[in-house]
Design an enzyme around this catalytic site. Structure first.
Site, short mmCIF file in Angstrom:
data_model
loop_
_atom_site.label_atom_id
_atom_site.label_comp_id
_atom_site.label_asym_id
_atom_site.label_seq_id
_atom_site.Cartn_x
_atom_site.Cartn_y
_atom_site.Cartn_z
N LYS A 1 46.19 31.26 38.70
CA LYS A 1 44.85 31.85 38.64
C LYS A 1 44.17 31.44 37.33
CE LYS A 1 42.79 36.52 38.97
NZ LYS A 1 43.11 37.95 39.19
N SER B 1 44.72 43.26 42.65
CA SER B 1 44.21 41.90 42.83
C SER B 1 45.20 40.87 43.35
CB SER B 1 43.62 41.38 41.52
OG SER B 1 42.34 41.91 41.38
N SER C 1 40.90 40.28 43.03
CA SER C 1 40.19 39.19 42.40
C SER C 1 40.90 37.84 42.51
CB SER C 1 39.98 39.52 40.92
OG SER C 1 41.23 39.65 40.27
N1 GLN Z 1 39.51 45.50 42.74
C1 GLN Z 1 40.04 45.93 41.49
C2 GLN Z 1 38.97 45.83 40.44
O1 GLN Z 1 37.96 45.33 40.72
C3 GLN Z 1 41.23 45.11 41.16
C4 GLN Z 1 41.10 44.15 40.06
C5 GLN Z 1 42.38 43.51 39.63
O2 GLN Z 1 43.47 43.91 40.05
N2 GLN Z 1 42.26 42.54 38.74
O3 GLN Z 1 39.14 46.28 39.36
#
Ligand code: GLN
Length: 482
Positions: free
Chosen positions: A77, A176, A152
């Site tokens: 990532k 995420s 994400s």
């Molecule tokens: N959807 C969650 C957020 O927006 C998860 C983000 C993550 O795990 N990086 O914070």
């Protein structure tokens, strides 16, 4: 023609002389080119991965001992540092920034002979659930291009889903890795907080962030986990003891073992949960019960507090972590001369950061401000404490907790863009594991009548990855329905 099933079989092919690292790498590079439209990659390391594959083939042919991930083609990532490669967290503010060092997880992968093929698109600074908040544009779900892949770590998920690499790394602060794995029909694992070093992972919310793994099967996930986890002097929050080896070595024994599995009634009865997902999960637990596993239904009255607590605490941490992007030290800076330094910061940050990131910095600054600190930040910390106490209780007489991963299947593209609160609320099942630090995995067991896959989430006690992998292995091999 090259085909990949799992790491063990791939390694067997080397010894049978039926494939090489070069053949595998070329296969993936061609597939990546064919699937450009999915927008999963930010950068592909074409010539570099070919050189590395040749080097590894030479090494093996010369009889030098091979690493645990010899020739395993991995994507990462765009929030994980890889020395001399660009890293941007999918943000305009880090445009043209090049990593000065490699994350510990990357060093560990390379030491065990992995091939890093490129870095993947994601939501800006890992904030989001759709991979639409990216300076590189949205990532398409390979099963239905009108749907989001989740976020994400959407690019890392699609890279595995579409067969563009063997496995990939993402980061999981509130789901995420597990949520995009659920939307894409693959396996996504978040290790216990403190097992994988955060050194070299761009910080979103430091007391939540963990590097996680996408793959197509448990043995591969376990193998990669074994390589990237472990003590690290560069991250004081990492458990300094090396954990046991996790590789599933007695499959038949594991499949026949009986487990105690907890269900959170209030979570499964929650109004946001899709009826079909609920039905399938109950059917699974009925089958487990019939097969001799113990299913314990637990009352969990904190369910409606976990999303607010998560968003108060993570935005607070983010507002502080992201203060460093001021145009002086990193990436993008405002071009015109301004009279005051504050004006320069303001202009740089207004121009360089995206809408969702700005929203979170403002929210986080607000909950930390003097007049509101106790009402929001302290309260959220108290919820976190209560959750930890409940978790201790749950695991005092259960081996694992079973939950949905997401209340619905993959969202339509654009659907969440104008309703951030709806997007936040859909994190209801994933943020629990980040608030409590527990390891969690999403397993692609089901397919919805709308054609999209969905998973079930398994959580075990802190640092009990071994049980997490064992039960996952059993579920994937005995209860997968499609
Ligand atoms: N959807 C969650 C957020 O927006 C998860 C983000 C993550 O795990 N990086 O914070």
């Amino acid at each position: 023609m090259f085909s990949f099933n799992n790491i063990a079989q791939y390694h067997q092919q080397f010894f049978d002389g039926t494939t090489t690292c070069l053949e595998a790498t070329n296969y993936y590079l061609t597939k990546i080119e064919e699937c450009r439209k999915l927008n999963a990659f930010v950068e592909v390391y074409f010539s570099e991965s070919i050189e590395r594959a040749k080097y590894l083939d030479e090494k093996r042919k010369n009889g030098i001992a091979i690493g645990k991930l010899h020739g395993v083609v991995i994507a990462i990532k765009d929030v994980i540092c890889y020395k001399d490669h660009s890293i941007t967290a999918a943000s305009g503010i880090l445009k043209n920034f090049v990593s000065l060092y490699s994350a510990t997880a990357i060093k560990n992968l390379l030491e065990e002979d992995a091939i890093i093929i490129g870095n993947c698109n994601c939501d800006e600074f890992a904030m989001g659930s759709t991979n639409e908040n990216s300076v590189y544009g949205r990532v398409l779900n390979a099963l239905d291009e009108n749907k989001v892949p989740g976020g994400s770590s959407g690019g890392s998920a699609v890279a595995v889903q579409a067969g563009l690499c063997m496995a990939s790394l993402g980061s999981d602060t509130g789901g995420s890795v597990r949520q995009p794995a659920d939307f894409c029909g693959i396996t996504g694992m978040k290790p216990s907080y403190g097992t994988v070093s955060r050194n070299g992972l761009i910080a979103y919310a430091s007391s939540f962030d963990q590097i996680g793994i996408f793959s197509n099967n448990i043995n591969d996930t376990a193998k990669i986990f074994e390589v990237i986890s472990g003590p690290d002097i560069h991250d004081s929050t990492v458990n300094q003891e090396k954990q046991k080896t996790f590789f599933v070595s007695h499959p038949e024994k594991i499949k026949s073992k009986k487990y105690r599995i907890a269900l959170l009634k209030n979570a499964l009865e929650h109004k946001s949960l899709d009826k079909e997902i609920k039905k399938d999960i109950y059917e699974l637990t009925d089958k487990l019960k019939n097969d001799g596993h113990e299913i314990k239904e637990i009352d969990f009255n904190l369910i409606d507090f976990i999303v607010p607590a998560y968003y108060v605490l993570t935005t607070a941490e983010a507002s502080s972590n992201l203060a460093r992007y001021d145009g002086v030290r990193y990436g993008y800076r405002h071009k015109n001369t301004v009279d005051h330094l504050t004006e320069f910061y303001k202009k740089t940050r207004s121009e360089g950061l995206g809408k969702e990131v700005k929203r979170r910095i403002m929210l986080g600054t607000f909950v930390l401000s003097e007049g509101y600190y106790d009402a929001y930040f302290t309260k959220a910390q108290q919820i976190r404490r209560l959750l930890l106490d409940q978790t201790k209780k749950i695991f005092s007489n259960a081996d694992a907790l079973l939950l949905p991963t997401v209340p619905s299947t993959a969202f339509e593209a654009g659907m969440m863009q104008h309703d951030p609160v709806a997007m936040y609320l859909a994190d209801i099942y994933t943020v629990y594991a980040n608030l409590t630090g527990t390891p969690a995995i999403s397993l692609p067991l089901f397919k919805h009548s709308n054609g999209m896959p969905f998973g079930v989430q398994l959580i075990t006690n802190n640092f009990n990855e071994l049980t997490l992998f064992e039960i996952s292995y059993m579920l994937m091999n005995v209860y997968k329905t499609y």
